[in-house]
Design a protein around this motif. Structure first.
Motif, short mmCIF file in Angstrom:
data_model
loop_
_atom_site.label_atom_id
_atom_site.label_comp_id
_atom_site.label_asym_id
_atom_site.label_seq_id
_atom_site.Cartn_x
_atom_site.Cartn_y
_atom_site.Cartn_z
N LEU A 105 0.82 -1.21 0.00
CA LEU A 105 0.00 0.00 0.00
C LEU A 105 0.86 1.27 0.00
O LEU A 105 0.62 2.19 -0.78
CB LEU A 105 -0.93 -0.01 1.22
N MET A 132 2.51 2.06 -3.26
CA MET A 132 1.56 2.58 -4.23
C MET A 132 1.23 4.04 -3.94
O MET A 132 1.17 4.87 -4.84
CB MET A 132 0.30 1.75 -4.26
N ILE A 133 1.04 4.36 -2.66
CA ILE A 133 0.70 5.74 -2.31
C ILE A 133 1.85 6.68 -2.69
O ILE A 133 1.64 7.77 -3.21
CB ILE A 133 0.35 5.83 -0.82
N ARG A 162 1.68 7.54 -6.23
CA ARG A 162 0.56 8.41 -6.57
C ARG A 162 0.70 9.80 -5.98
O ARG A 162 0.30 10.80 -6.59
CB ARG A 162 -0.75 7.78 -6.09
N ALA A 163 1.28 9.88 -4.76
CA ALA A 163 1.31 11.15 -4.05
C ALA A 163 2.14 12.20 -4.79
O ALA A 163 1.80 13.39 -4.81
CB ALA A 163 1.85 10.95 -2.64
N LEU A 212 0.18 13.69 -7.73
CA LEU A 212 -1.02 14.34 -7.21
C LEU A 212 -0.65 15.66 -6.54
O LEU A 212 -1.34 16.68 -6.71
CB LEU A 212 -1.71 13.39 -6.22
N PHE A 232 -1.59 19.39 -7.72
CA PHE A 232 -2.27 20.25 -6.76
C PHE A 232 -1.60 21.61 -6.68
O PHE A 232 -2.25 22.66 -6.70
CB PHE A 232 -2.29 19.56 -5.40
N SER A 241 -5.76 4.60 0.75
CA SER A 241 -5.02 5.48 -0.16
C SER A 241 -5.65 6.86 -0.18
O SER A 241 -4.96 7.88 -0.07
CB SER A 241 -5.04 4.94 -1.59
N ILE A 266 -5.00 8.88 3.03
CA ILE A 266 -3.62 9.39 3.16
C ILE A 266 -3.36 10.49 2.11
O ILE A 266 -2.83 11.55 2.42
CB ILE A 266 -2.62 8.23 3.00
N LEU A 267 -3.76 10.22 0.86
CA LEU A 267 -3.55 11.22 -0.19
C LEU A 267 -4.32 12.51 0.14
O LEU A 267 -3.82 13.62 -0.06
CB LEU A 267 -3.98 10.68 -1.55
N ILE A 283 -2.45 14.49 2.69
CA ILE A 283 -1.28 15.16 2.09
C ILE A 283 -1.73 16.46 1.40
O ILE A 283 -1.17 17.54 1.64
CB ILE A 283 -0.57 14.24 1.08
N LEU A 284 -2.76 16.37 0.56
CA LEU A 284 -3.21 17.56 -0.15
C LEU A 284 -3.80 18.60 0.81
O LEU A 284 -3.60 19.81 0.64
CB LEU A 284 -4.24 17.20 -1.23
#
Lengths: 460, 460
Positions: free
Chosen positions: A277, A280-281, A284-285, A288, A292, B361, B364-365, B368-369
């Motif tokens: 997990l 994967m995050i 993606r983070a 993203l 942002f 996910s 957590i994402l 972060i944002l």
């Protein structure tokens, strides 16, 4: 397609621990079928029991058909003796694929269990760069020399062919081991037996270099419609072959990378179902957050027009509609251009062709959406008078903005991948965030500028 | 790789109309090299001149290596005599691929130019459904019977093998022509000559059905690592073979379809560089309009909160940032899930695994944002006091909204492809518009709801 329908009986045998019968049952199965059965077994223990029941040669062949993650979990649980049997029996290319996935400590252990000869092969293959042809190569091929007769070649194959990865193509080398020709086995089969190899040669062959990227190799396979290609070092010495079945995997991996990059994810490099997990995050983070931070400019752009919004709140209502239209048309265009670039359908030098096409596309698509938007406001207004006295100005603003935003989105979506490729970046990786940010921010500017022009003296 | 570096000389020969020399030069070239040269020629006239210079057998082989669009343009300009020579000489699978691309009128003409025998083959292959194995198949294979000796088989191959598409695998059929085994040529090459075919048989084979979908065939090739597979009708009669080089094309086409669908374009089914502008716009306008109509709900949602925007215009500033974050996290999740579904890494029954993963996910994402968003407002505020006295309320609203919107986007992006697959739709086709619309509209509702909760009694 082959399907074994005796699964329940097998499960029963395992539950009853009747391994003698089980061994008999699977004795005439194909390795790939046994591999399927292993995958279906409920526990690693059962998988290991079954694997250990097999004759040594079969166990390696079965193991090759298992997915990498199952191979890894089995290796962890098998004794060193069994690991040695399996790894020594695997074909070198499949073994490389496994070894490069193992943690460094396990790779070391695995290498130490190989025979001296196999270890030399394994270490040399692992020495090639990741994603290179060397990593996909197997050194098990048949090489002949020009002076042999067809009969000699066929006899040689009969005696030495068992280990070769494929017999579809035989290679001809000179006295220094340099590749000088490739001859398909069919040529030998249809030639008179007393002819010389030299007589069959056409002195023309296609080969890969060991340091070539796997994506380049894929292109060569596709272009020349080959099932196997020889690999040479930079001096032209024949050192291995690559088979087309590995290319299907390469094609799939490359497509997955492209798809994930278009979806603004770093390529996972692992199946969705098995990647941890947090890994994967992490993948993606990154994007993203970059997206942002890029999109923060929309807040600045909106802030710049706060005065106008204050005077005509109705303008704010259409902001999401306007910017999503720009975003959608941009992602359509960039998807098409990225894929066309990666398939070689268009080249950098075609940029003007692309710009012309997307200019027309953007204009027409923009007009279609503008019409829809205009109609929507007209209909809602006639039902509920929701947009007030100046509804026509609102409709005109939205309509013209849509034409501008969609044209801009389409053009940027098409041109940015080309620019990125020109600058040496991978167009798939970096397009999505740039397109999104650029199109959203400029979309807002287009919208409010049109609004100021249309509504000056009335609403604004 | 093979590269001919005499291009300028060739161009000169063509410019000088020195076709005698040209014919000599290309005499020892490989068909694929001549095909490359044809592609590089500036006009269709020159291409035809070169093609007509070649010996009959060569011209068909060269023609097979040309891309479909070039084949089409050449066919239109060649005389019937030349078309007949080329079409009769092409291998049946490549010919099918060409014929199915031609307009109906040209297909009819082309079929009428074939010999009776070739026409029968061509018509029967075209009779299979589009995207089926039958369309990829060639009927040129070698079949043996169990009672032959290895010597007999090798002699038979020597005499009859020239026409076969591949000799890598020979097939064994019973007296009715039903496929009963496949044996690799290597088995014959390493076996004693007096052994019977029966002795080499393992009574186990993998085959395709003529009506199977090409995507299914691709899966079988990948799973069993084959270079060629036999094709039978529903009665088990062997009617053709499919080779792996066609599978590389299938893999590429399927990946392109997936990529284009994820980018919200109907699959083009033609290269970007050759598809007519209007056809392409049609493929794009449909989804773009559907997305646009879906996104109209954002205007309704905004209208619903018009009162709040009126009171606190600062809320409007962050609308693009909030909804784009939801959209981006949704498209990440749906890209990953769609690709994992199409590779078979996850199945429908894994839905709970996916939901759990994406819930974590998304959380957590989102955090972060939210942190990034909070910091941004804090920093801007401390520099310029842009958000006024209630800046902390704005920051809290944006932060909590981001957590909610990103979680919602991630979950919807992951779950919608599964739901669509469950309902029998292609997850790639339909996800993007649903996710985008759903996430944007609900994102606005989440944002304004959080705002009302946080700002009640102060700003709102």
């Amino acid at each position: 397609m082959l399907v074994k329908i005796i699964q329940p009986e097998i499960i029963e045998l395992i539950e009853k621990r009747d391994f003698a019968t089980l061994k008999e049952v699977v004795a005439d199965w194909q390795p790939v079928e046994i591999a399927d059965l292993i995958v279906d077994l409920p526990t690693v223990q059962d998988q290991i029991i079954l694997l250990r029941l097999l004759p040594q040669a079969t166990s390696a062949a079965v193991f090759e058909y298992l997915a990498l993650d199952i191979q890894k979990s089995l290796l962890k649980s098998l004794g060193n003796q069994d690991v040695a049997t399996i790894l020594n029996g695997m074909s070198p290319d499949d073994r490389t694929a496994l070894l490069e996935e193992l943690p460094a400590k396990m790779t070391k252990l695995a290498l130490s269990l190989l025979s001296t000869e196999e270890r030399q092969v394994a270490v040399s293959l692992l020495g090639y760069p990741e994603h290179s042809v060397g990593r996909l190569m197997t050194p098990e091929f048949i090489a002949t020399t020009p002076s042999w007769t067809v009969q000699q070649v066929l006899d040689f194959v009969r005696e030495n062919g068992k280990d070769s990865e494929t017999l579809n193509v035989l290679y001809v080398v000179d006295e220094k081991g340099r590749l000088i020709d490739d001859i398909r086995i069919r040529e030998f089969l249809v030639a008179p037996l007393n002819h010389l190899v030299r007589d069959l040669m056409d002195d023309s062959f296609v080969h890969l270099l060991v340091d070539d990227d796997r994506e380049k190799a894929l292109g060569v396979f596709k272009k020349y419609d080959r099932t196997v290609l020889p690999v040479t070092d930079n001096g032209g010495i024949l050192i291995g072959i690559v088979t087309v079945d590995d290319m299907l995997d390469v094609a799939e991996k490359e497509a997955t990378e492209d798809i994930q990059k278009i979806g603004a994810v770093e390529s996972l490099d692992e199946p969705y179902s098995t990647i941890p997990l947090l890994s994967m995050i992490k993948k993606r983070a990154g994007w993203l957050s970059i997206l942002f931070i890029g999109e923060m400019f929309t807040a600045s752009a909106m802030g710049f027009f706060e005065h106008q919004i204050n005077k005509a709140v109705v303008l704010a209502l259409f902001v999401p509609l306007i910017i999503s239209s720009g975003g959608n048309s941009g992602s359509q265009a960039s998807t098409l251009v990225i894929r066309a670039l990666s398939l070689g359908e268009i080249k950098l030098k075609d940029w003007f062709f692309v710009v012309r096409r997307e200019f027309s596309s953007g204009l027409i698509l923009g007009c279609i959406l503008a019409t829809l938007g205009f109609l929507r406001i007209l209909i809602w207004q006639s039902i509920s008078n929701i947009y007030g006295d100046h509804w026509l100005l609102v409709a005109v603003t939205v309509g013209f903005s849509l034409i501008g935003v969609v044209m801009w989105g389409t053009l940027m979506g098409a041109v940015l991948p080309l620019i990125l490729r020109r600058l040496g970046f991978d167009p798939a990786t970096s397009s999505a965030p740039f397109v999104a940010t650029l199109v959203d921010v400029t979309g807002l500017i287009i919208y409010f500028t049109v609004a100021i022009l249309v509504m000056r003296g009335t609403l604004l």
